[in-house]
Design an enzyme around this catalytic site. Sequence first.
Site, mmCIF file in Angstrom:
data_model
loop_
_atom_site.group_PDB
_atom_site.id
_atom_site.type_symbol
_atom_site.label_atom_id
_atom_site.label_comp_id
_atom_site.label_asym_id
_atom_site.label_seq_id
_atom_site.Cartn_x
_atom_site.Cartn_y
_atom_site.Cartn_z
ATOM 1 N N SER A 146 0.828 -1.210 0.000
ATOM 2 C CA SER A 146 0.000 0.000 0.000
ATOM 3 C C SER A 146 0.859 1.254 0.000
ATOM 4 C CB SER A 146 -0.944 0.006 1.209
ATOM 5 O OG SER A 146 -0.229 0.171 2.419
ATOM 6 N N ASP A 204 7.016 2.493 6.085
ATOM 7 C CA ASP A 204 6.805 1.891 4.771
ATOM 8 C C ASP A 204 6.909 2.928 3.654
ATOM 9 O OD1 ASP A 204 6.288 -0.272 6.372
ATOM 10 O OD2 ASP A 204 4.470 -0.882 5.345
#
Length: 397
Positions: A146, A204
């Site tokens: 994502s 991330d």
Amino acid sequence: MFVEEIVVSAPGKAILHGEHAVVHGKVALAVSLNLRTYLWLKSNSTGKVCINLPNINTFLCWDLSELKQLAPHCCAKREEIKLLDAELVARLRDFVGVTNGNTDTRSMATLAFLYIYLSLFGSGDLPSLTVSVWSELPTGAGLGSSAAFSVCLAAALLATSGAIPAPLRDWDKTSRWCQEDMELINSWAFQGEMIIHGNPSGVDNAVGTWGGMLRFLSGKIIPLSRVPLLRILLTNTKVPRSTKVLVAGVKDKINKFPSIMNPVLDSVDAISCTCEKTLSEMTSQPITGEHYNVLEELIDINQHQLDVMGVGHPALDVLCRTTLARGLHSKLTGAGGGGCGITLLRPETDSVIVQNTIQDLKDCGFDCWETSIGGPGVQQHSALSVKDEVLELLGCY
């Protein structure tokens, strides 16, 4: 609109060391995976905005007129970042049909795309365009899929808006943005991550932006300037797990046995720091077999520590035993309890051993890829530098 067509990519991520201990104030090392998400943006004259997600069989289009009604009344400057616009998020959740119990991949990806698009363009004329995204990363496996999606969206839409330049020159195959532009990309990508995950750490999207390796400690993220490119096997056991439940379980164990578990956390911290020191040495002096011996020992020790924390799983035990039978060393990456693991490959590891190991793991019912860690973050591509099969999946042909 300053860019009418652009191809970008961003890498996934893995945790090398420091899982779970990082929640308790210890160092974690996150690294980029050379499994990437690709995005192709192209302006059109249809009066529509379309998003194409072939990985999940999704193609959606909206008229500019209906999106304009959702646009915020005032927008931040494109060169700046602001707090998440809760009102816009609420309108988009209703528009997309996202409820508290509906957080499927398609809905959340659509929500993140529309939020960044309307935030950047909503104060003026909305551009008509098609965005296609395809990924080598499996979703829901803790590999930053994502975030790679959000980083690609941020880079492409910021370039399209003129907030950042498109760095690719005519003779380049790939090119990267300057530090200031990457900070802006990372900030907007974090907005996408907040929409998808609610309260992300920011690790991330930072890995997706800068690539290489990042040191994460107490909320502070420091990109490390030089790291060696390491070959690995990445294995997905396909065992589902709840990160929230696993994190809570580790916390309970620490509260129950503090005198036992706190030294374990300190030891994990020492492993992360020792690994960082070893990798730094590998970029400043000739790489030796001893460097790889140290990395392998750290992997083995860390895997045992994670078992002590209670985040191991029989499928991960199978992974470690299967690779060790071929002389290779593995550990879980991420939350554990199933999920994914990484296996270090030495430079001299024979290709036959690698292929036999991959087959062994597939025979166990796992998915397995040979890849590398430490590669570049977000970058722009010329169409010629992207594999034909990727361009076909993105609809470029």
